[in-house]
Design an enzyme around this catalytic site. Structure first.
Site, PDB file in Angstrom:
ATOM      1  N   SER A  20      -8.811   5.432   7.016  1.00 13.97           N
ATOM      2  CA  SER A  20      -8.995   4.505   8.284  1.00 13.97           C
ATOM      3  C   SER A  20     -10.333   4.626   8.692  1.00 13.97           C
ATOM      4  O   SER A  20     -10.431   3.034   9.303  1.00 13.97           O
ATOM      5  CB  SER A  20      -8.425   5.467   8.663  1.00 13.97           C
ATOM      6  OG  SER A  20      -6.919   5.547   8.259  1.00 13.97           O
ATOM      7  N   ARG A  24     -12.580   0.638   9.275  1.00 14.14           N
ATOM      8  CA  ARG A  24     -12.351   0.080  10.472  1.00 14.14           C
ATOM      9  C   ARG A  24     -14.054  -0.520  10.734  1.00 14.14           C
ATOM     10  O   ARG A  24     -14.326  -0.847  11.527  1.00 14.14           O
ATOM     11  CB  ARG A  24     -12.317   1.076  11.666  1.00 14.14           C
ATOM     12  CG  ARG A  24     -10.213   1.077  12.427  1.00 14.14           C
ATOM     13  CD  ARG A  24     -10.353   2.293  12.396  1.00 14.14           C
ATOM     14  NE  ARG A  24      -8.837   1.803  12.785  1.00 14.14           N
ATOM     15  CZ  ARG A  24      -7.431   2.118  12.123  1.00 14.14           C
ATOM     16  NH1 ARG A  24      -8.307   2.710  10.602  1.00 14.14           N
ATOM     17  NH2 ARG A  24      -5.903   2.536  11.619  1.00 14.14           N
ATOM     18  N   GLY A  91      -2.867  -1.569   2.792  1.00 14.02           N
ATOM     19  CA  GLY A  91      -2.157  -2.113   4.308  1.00 14.02           C
ATOM     20  C   GLY A  91      -2.818  -2.190   5.391  1.00 14.02           C
ATOM     21  O   GLY A  91      -2.715  -2.710   5.828  1.00 14.02           O
ATOM     22  N   SER A 164       2.487   3.530  15.978  1.00 12.25           N
ATOM     23  CA  SER A 164       1.863   3.519  14.031  1.00 12.25           C
ATOM     24  C   SER A 164       0.244   2.431  15.060  1.00 12.25           C
ATOM     25  O   SER A 164       0.790   2.311  15.668  1.00 12.25           O
ATOM     26  CB  SER A 164       2.628   1.631  13.509  1.00 12.25           C
ATOM     27  OG  SER A 164       1.685   1.434  12.784  1.00 12.25           O
ATOM     28  N   GLN A 166      -1.297   0.935  12.886  1.00  7.24           N
ATOM     29  CA  GLN A 166      -1.617  -0.139  12.495  1.00  7.24           C
ATOM     30  C   GLN A 166      -0.987  -1.502  13.312  1.00  7.24           C
ATOM     31  O   GLN A 166      -1.742  -2.257  13.556  1.00  7.24           O
ATOM     32  CB  GLN A 166      -1.345  -0.333  10.733  1.00  7.24           C
ATOM     33  CG  GLN A 166      -1.537   0.617   9.508  1.00  7.24           C
ATOM     34  CD  GLN A 166      -1.285   0.061   8.480  1.00  7.24           C
ATOM     35  OE1 GLN A 166      -0.222  -0.207   9.057  1.00  7.24           O
ATOM     36  NE2 GLN A 166      -1.618   0.405   7.235  1.00  7.24           N
ATOM     37  N   ASP A 312       1.740  10.649   5.818  1.00  5.39           N
ATOM     38  CA  ASP A 312       0.230   9.946   4.398  1.00  5.39           C
ATOM     39  C   ASP A 312       0.072  11.546   3.551  1.00  5.39           C
ATOM     40  O   ASP A 312       0.007  11.456   3.107  1.00  5.39           O
ATOM     41  CB  ASP A 312      -0.371   9.655   5.026  1.00  5.39           C
ATOM     42  CG  ASP A 312      -0.736   8.560   5.637  1.00  5.39           C
ATOM     43  OD1 ASP A 312       0.055   7.327   5.607  1.00  5.39           O
ATOM     44  OD2 ASP A 312      -1.597   7.757   6.112  1.00  5.39           O
ATOM     45  N   LYS A 339       5.874   2.756   2.434  1.00  6.67           N
ATOM     46  CA  LYS A 339       4.532   2.977   2.174  1.00  6.67           C
ATOM     47  C   LYS A 339       4.363   2.359   0.847  1.00  6.67           C
ATOM     48  O   LYS A 339       5.132   1.481   0.629  1.00  6.67           O
ATOM     49  CB  LYS A 339       3.982   4.393   2.848  1.00  6.67           C
ATOM     50  CG  LYS A 339       3.996   4.889   3.219  1.00  6.67           C
ATOM     51  CD  LYS A 339       2.911   4.834   4.567  1.00  6.67           C
ATOM     52  CE  LYS A 339       3.098   5.715   5.746  1.00  6.67           C
ATOM     53  NZ  LYS A 339       1.656   4.982   6.190  1.00  6.67           N
ATOM     54  N   ARG A 343       8.305   6.448  -0.367  1.00  9.86           N
ATOM     55  CA  ARG A 343       7.728   7.975  -0.802  1.00  9.86           C
ATOM     56  C   ARG A 343       9.281   9.495  -0.872  1.00  9.86           C
ATOM     57  O   ARG A 343       8.941  10.749  -1.502  1.00  9.86           O
ATOM     58  CB  ARG A 343       6.851   8.334   0.491  1.00  9.86           C
ATOM     59  CG  ARG A 343       5.178   7.054  -0.697  1.00  9.86           C
ATOM     60  CD  ARG A 343       4.417   8.047   0.311  1.00  9.86           C
ATOM     61  NE  ARG A 343       3.007   7.272  -0.283  1.00  9.86           N
ATOM     62  CZ  ARG A 343       1.649   7.103   0.718  1.00  9.86           C
ATOM     63  NH1 ARG A 343       1.455   7.474   1.917  1.00  9.86           N
ATOM     64  NH2 ARG A 343       1.199   6.478   0.408  1.00  9.86           N
TER      65      ARG A 343
END
Length: 428
Positions: A20, A24, A91, A164, A166, A312, A339, A343
């Site tokens: 992550s 970024r 994603g 979220s 995202q 995750d 995902k 999952r």
């Protein structure tokens, strides 16, 4: 790949950089003014897709292994790409890129692999359209390919139906380019890497427990970034150290951001023998060394706000639960269905093949332990890196060998995962 039962796991390993934060660092460096130097970058397939997308928009990026240098010229200097922007399996790349592209005054098209084509995008395209972005795609912008024509945006107040990072990040990145103030509120706090890193790049935010606001028109100033080890990757060896007999593993420089440490809370509640030595907080992200050793575990219920802090890690937590006394119930995790694979279904089906007593529920799963895993089966990652790594750890405790199909998927986030198993056990 066929894996046999292993010896105890002992040793010290450095977990690859956080996925992550690596994403970024490239994105924010690319839209900042000046040169950003990134150390301990994750050179996995997903993060390399992010680099490729920005190179196609004219950003000069040098990448050698875990070192990256980004020569940013600011948001306004991004160029219209002459080709589609292919995010591969990522994603994070596609959803955060949408936020950036929403304010860029040119046309772009985002595509991805077969998995990305099945993943819902309306949760991001919806608020971006409210800001004024013009986005189209299959099923009215629900699925890729996505066509974006950026332009003039106006700030909004948006209440996200789910927590979220995202969604939050895409809205903040669009809000950075919007007229006025943009505010996002979520049911509970999601991971906050975007807020921490925007602050590092000189952007002012107004935050409280459930909302964050950004004033449009701010510029990013280049900075240097150290990427700590990815706690989501560390989770696999935290579980291995707990369930492989006579093991002791030290994991160096692992990120300890409180919005990501749900796995540590779960391990402690289940009775794991875990030591934490916090080292530093370079770049606004705390990190430290973790030592895990074999212990007796008990089943627990995992639900509510903690789910967003360990979403995750649920595949490997499910494996952990098979080796805990009693029943472990995982609830409020319907997000797992969208995902890289569903999952819930893949974890249950593949662990059942190994002999686990596990069942799917509407929003999670129920695992009964302690259950010896037999192995002697062929299982698959189905192209999902976290499923592949979970199965790799499972094969370390099965009575018979396990053949895992599509192990290349682990390259997305942990390219040397199987090498680390080999190092810790001396056999694969």
């Amino acid at each position: 790949m066929k894996i046999h039962k292993h010896a105890p796991m002992n040793g010290v390993i450095h977990i690859p950089g956080d996925k992550s934060i690596s994403h970024r660092s490239v994105m924010f460096g690319a839209i900042a003014n000046g040169t950003t130097v990134v150390k301990n970058f994750l050179p996995g397939a997903d993060c390399l897709s992010t680099i490729d997308c920005f190179r196609k928009m004219g950003v000069d990026i040098e990448q050698k292994g875990t070192d990256v240098v980004i020569h940013g010229k600011g948001l306004k200097e991004l160029k219209e790409p002459s080709d589609v922007l292919d995010v591969g399996n990522s994603g994070t790349t596609i959803r955060l890129m949408m936020g950036i592209l929403a304010g860029c005054e040119f046309h772009s098209t985002l595509i991805g692999d077969e998995s990305i084509a099945k993943r819902p995008m309306q949760r991001v395209t919806g608020p971006l359209k409210q800001l004024g972005a013009k986005i189209d795609g299959r099923a009215n912008g629900e699925y890729t390919p996505l066509s974006i024509r950026g332009g003039h945006l106006k700030g909004i107040s948006y209440e996200s139906p789910v927590a979220s990072a995202q969604i939050k990040s895409a809205v903040l990145l669009a809000g950075l380019q919007a007229e006025g103030t943009t505010t996002l509120t979520e049911p509970h706090k999601s991971r906050d890497h975007t807020e921490r890193m925007l602050s590092m790049f000189g952007v002012k935010l107004d935050e409280d427990e459930q909302s964050v606001s950004i004033e449009g028109g701010q510029t990013l100033k280049a900075t240097d970034i150290f990427v700590p080890g990815d706690i989501s990757s560390a989770a696999f060896f935290l579980v291995a150290g707990s369930i492989v007999p006579n093991s002791r593993i030290v994991l160096k420089n692992v990120g300890l951001n409180k919005t990501r440490t749900g796995i540590i809370d779960v391990l402690k509640q289940m009775g794991a023998n875990l030591e934490i030595n916090e080292v530093d907080a370079k770049g606004g992200e705390p990190y430290g060394d973790l030592t895990i050793s074999t212990s007796s575990l008990k089943g627990i219920e995992i639900s509510g706000d903690v789910i967003s802090r360990l979403i995750d890690e649920i595949p490997i937590i499910a494996l952990l639960a098979t080796q805990a006394e009693g029943t472990t119930i995982i609830k409020d995790a319907a997000e797992l269905k969208v995902k890289e694979t569903n999952r819930i279904d893949t974890v249950v089906s593949e662990l059942k093949k190994l002999g686990a007593d596990i069942e799917a529920t509407e929003d999670g799963m129920k695992i009964h332990g302690k259950t010896p895993l037999q192995g002697g089966a062929v299982v698959s990652s189905y192209g999902d890196h976290r499923i592949g790594m979970m199965l790799g750890i499972a094969a370390c405790i099965t009575k018979q060998a396990v053949e895992i199909e599509d192990t290349d998927a682990v390259r997305v986030s942990y390219p040397n995962f199987f090498e680390h198993i080999e190092y810790l056990t001396k056999t694969v």
